[in-house]
Scaffold this motif. Structure first.
Motif, short mmCIF file in Angstrom:
data_model
loop_
_atom_site.label_atom_id
_atom_site.label_comp_id
_atom_site.label_asym_id
_atom_site.label_seq_id
_atom_site.Cartn_x
_atom_site.Cartn_y
_atom_site.Cartn_z
N ILE A 333 0.83 -1.20 0.00
CA ILE A 333 0.00 0.00 0.00
C ILE A 333 0.87 1.26 0.00
O ILE A 333 1.96 1.29 0.58
CB ILE A 333 -0.94 0.00 1.23
N ALA A 338 -3.29 4.50 -3.14
CA ALA A 338 -4.61 4.77 -2.57
C ALA A 338 -5.36 5.81 -3.39
O ALA A 338 -6.56 5.69 -3.62
CB ALA A 338 -4.46 5.23 -1.12
N TRP A 346 -9.39 8.67 -0.87
CA TRP A 346 -8.14 7.94 -0.73
C TRP A 346 -7.59 7.99 0.70
O TRP A 346 -7.00 7.04 1.19
CB TRP A 346 -7.09 8.48 -1.70
N TRP A 349 -9.44 5.52 2.85
CA TRP A 349 -9.17 4.20 2.27
C TRP A 349 -7.79 3.72 2.67
O TRP A 349 -7.60 2.56 3.07
CB TRP A 349 -9.30 4.27 0.75
N TYR A 350 -6.82 4.62 2.57
CA TYR A 350 -5.44 4.29 2.93
C TYR A 350 -5.35 3.90 4.40
O TYR A 350 -4.79 2.86 4.76
CB TYR A 350 -4.54 5.49 2.63
#
Length: 360
Positions: A333, A338, A346, A349-350
């Protein structure tokens, strides 16, 4: 790649958006939309290195698979050959004994007193005498020929056994070399990703600072976004062989997925991670962020909100997703990944995905 998660269906974007609360909303929007200063991305050189090393991982993984397949085929031939040798060795003593008896009888007969007269006295005609002599010769010849045939076949199989053993030794050497090449490629891929992560971390720091300033200016307060951490690349060791890698990560992933539709797929995830050179925690964690570990798939077996893709099984889906991560998002990741995977949200989400990765 053709189908990227940036084309997710509306339900997926809405679901992630609901995860953002409080100051995170302002910070995320400021960081991804309102900042006047463009974000720093990884350099062209680093991106090229990532592409090159990923290609090397895929090539060496294919070579390793081929070497392993060749070794398995040779072992199957060796097993079959050894079974045939054992079968002949089991038959050989009886055949030898039979031939020996025939030769002893012929010897005793030839040493008897006037064998020709004995045949004449015990036969009714010359034809019967001739047939009897021929029969004795045939018995002797048949036994000797059968014994010779067994000996010849055994010698041939022993020669084949030696040939196969030599080929197996070479195949094992080739498999070891292929495995070492794969491990080296994976290490290079990891090093390239670490460099990209360092660049992404610098980008992230700038974004967080700018987002915090934007939030303060908008709200007239000291509100700052929550902390964002970078992934721990040292959590996964590639200095090992495939079997040890699978043995370590399959149970951990299985424990993480327990009770979900993806339960029992730990080995599939671990194998795909090894094959494609990807952090084994990456894909399982995304499945939680996107579909609660496969509970809410918007397309068949698509637990990752992955474009418009659907598959026929979890095994097929997992391998395809991990391969797509390797090609389009890197070893693990990152902020850049992201923003590509989930552009609208993002930031959250990250954080959510990385948090799940750290649980595996």
């Amino acid at each position: 790649m053709d189908a990227t998660p940036s084309l997710h269906a509306t339900w997926r974007t809405s679901r992630t958006r609901r995860l953002i609360t409080g100051a995170g909303i302002t910070a995320a929007l400021a960081a991804s939309v309102l900042l006047p200063v463009p974000a720093r991305a990884i350099t062209t050189e680093t991106a090229a290195t990532l592409t090159e090393t990923q290609k090397k991982v895929e090539e060496t993984a294919a070579a390793f698979d081929e070497a392993n397949k060749n070794l398995e085929e040779l072992q199957a031939k060796i097993t079959d050959n050894e079974a045939r040798i054992a079968e002949l060795e089991e038959k050989l003593p009886d055949a030898q004994a039979k031939a020996s008896r025939a030769m002893r009888e012929m010897y005793k007969h030839s040493k008897g007193s006037n064998p020709l007269m004995s045949f004449v006295l015990n036969t009714q005609s010359l034809d019967e005498f001739i047939s009897g002599m021929k029969y004795l010769d045939q018995v002797k010849d048949a036994n000797i020929e059968a014994l010779q045939e067994l000996n010849d076949m055994q010698a041939e199989l022993e020669a084949e056994k030696t040939k196969l053993s030599t080929a197996k030794a070479q195949a094992e050497t080739e498999k070891q070399s292929a495995e070492e090449a794969l491990s080296e490629a994976q290490s290079l891929r990891e090093a390239a990703q670490a460099k990209a992560d360092a660049e992404a971390a610098a980008e992230l720091a700038a974004l967080q600072q700018a987002a915090a300033e934007a939030a303060q200016n908008e709200a007239g307060s000291n509100t700052t976004p929550g902390n964002v951490t970078t992934p721990d690349n040292g959590a996964v060791s590639w200095d090992t062989d495939q079997a040890s890698f699978i043995a370590e990560w399959a149970p951990r992933i299985d424990a993480y997925l327990a009770g979900s539709p993806l339960e029992g797929q730990g080995t599939t995830f671990a194998n795909a991670a090894w094959k494609h050179g990807v952090d084994p925690r990456f894909s399982p964690a995304i499945s939680n962020t996107e579909s609660s570990k496969g509970r809410h798939c918007f397309l068949p077996y698509n637990a990752w909100g992955w474009g418009s893709s659907s598959w026929g099984s979890w095994e097929e889906a997992i391998d395809a997703h991990v391969a797509g991560l390797a090609r389009g998002y890197g070893y693990t990741i990152s902020v850049a990944g992201a923003k590509k995977y989930c552009p609208p949200n993002w930031f959250n989400w990250y954080n959510n995905t990385l948090s799940e990765m750290n649980r595996i």
